[in-house]
Write an enzyme that holds these catalytic residues in place. Sequence first.
Site, PDB file in Angstrom:
ATOM      1  N   GLN A  74       0.866  -1.355   0.154  1.00  0.00           N
ATOM      2  CA  GLN A  74       0.100   0.223  -0.141  1.00  0.00           C
ATOM      3  C   GLN A  74       0.756   1.147  -0.125  1.00  0.00           C
ATOM      4  O   GLN A  74       0.435   2.399   0.558  1.00  0.00           O
ATOM      5  CB  GLN A  74      -0.933  -0.014   1.251  1.00  0.00           C
ATOM      6  CG  GLN A  74      -2.271  -0.887   0.910  1.00  0.00           C
ATOM      7  CD  GLN A  74      -3.101  -0.599  -0.140  1.00  0.00           C
ATOM      8  OE1 GLN A  74      -3.077   0.738  -0.566  1.00  0.00           O
ATOM      9  NE2 GLN A  74      -3.542  -1.626  -0.806  1.00  0.00           N
ATOM     10  N   SER A  75       2.171   1.208  -0.722  1.00  0.00           N
ATOM     11  CA  SER A  75       2.934   2.290  -0.687  1.00  0.00           C
ATOM     12  C   SER A  75       2.484   3.476  -1.329  1.00  0.00           C
ATOM     13  O   SER A  75       1.740   3.508  -2.557  1.00  0.00           O
ATOM     14  CB  SER A  75       4.239   2.084  -1.389  1.00  0.00           C
ATOM     15  OG  SER A  75       5.086   2.990  -1.594  1.00  0.00           O
TER      16      SER A  75
END
Length: 329
Positions: A74-75
């Site tokens: 989920q960067s």
Amino acid sequence: MINIPGRIEIANLPTKIEKLERLSSKLVGQNIFLKRDDQTGTEMSGNKVRKLEFSVKEALDQGCDLLITCGGIQSNHARATAAVAAKLGISSYLVLRTDGEEEIDGNYFLDKVLGAKIRFITPEEYREKRMEIMESIKEELSKEGYNPYIIPEGASNGIGTFGYFKAMEEIVQQEKEMGIKFDAIVMAVGSGGTYSGLFLANKIMGYGAKIYGVNVSNDEEYFKNQIEKVINESLFYIDKTFRFSKEEINIIDGYVGRGYALSRSEEIEFIHEVAKLEGVILDPVYTGKAMYGLVNEIKEGNFKKHNNILFIHTGGLYGLFPKKDLFSF
Ligand SMILES: *Cc1c(COP(=O)(O)O)cnc(C)c1O
């Protein structure tokens, strides 16, 4: 004046500073102001865009046509990089950490929408050899005729950190316009580039601000070393010798909770409360933990000397969507 490296202009700057009236009076008793770095853009939102302005300028100057970077599944940084690449008409390749099957949601979903190429690696590979993995991808892609450029985790290196060198100058300018002096500047610390840039500008320009980072992974010792390393890298670009002690780096440890990107119910409740009070959405991985930490520290009397506190909202909204099941309504 000090000459810092050049940048491309992709972020919506300057970002607003607004007072959180109800949070300040209801929860805290001191004045908390929010710097809206979550509003640097929509696709290219959050703190990473400021750093990418400098990293990507360096990449383009080297003739790069493909950006390689890494991060968690989920960067925010990976998503922002994918969006910047698309905007510039070049390609992106994301190396994402995951330990299982991932739902296509949040930032990962946007990465795909933005056309990034994606490779998954395990947490162990990520910890031990993400740089080698990116180097080998660079080599493969070079053989295919690309000219790739590697941006390290969070763009937190010597060049990227100038994004927050510049942001510090912006804050000082806004202080003048607002007729206010912030007694403390507080933000989440994840890979240390944001803190490093603010710290470096503050020291070199002699602004005298007190800067605090709330770590969302690892510990104080780790981040003091990481920040020192990033600052030393960035000094190379401005050809300055500059002395500082690691003791001047203020890390507020104790709010990692269950670990990086893992939430406790009190953090989720806090995010919900701030949203209802102020119409501001914090994210579960960084800003939610960091502001929870700040409010807790204030309640415990640890910020008594600081009346006006500036919290930097570094973004991360899309990371909330995959966590929707943690909310109870
Ligand atoms: C990456 C990130 C941070 C941490 O910034 P660093 O410069 O990596 O320390 C904070 N907030 C959000 C939303 C982020 O995406």
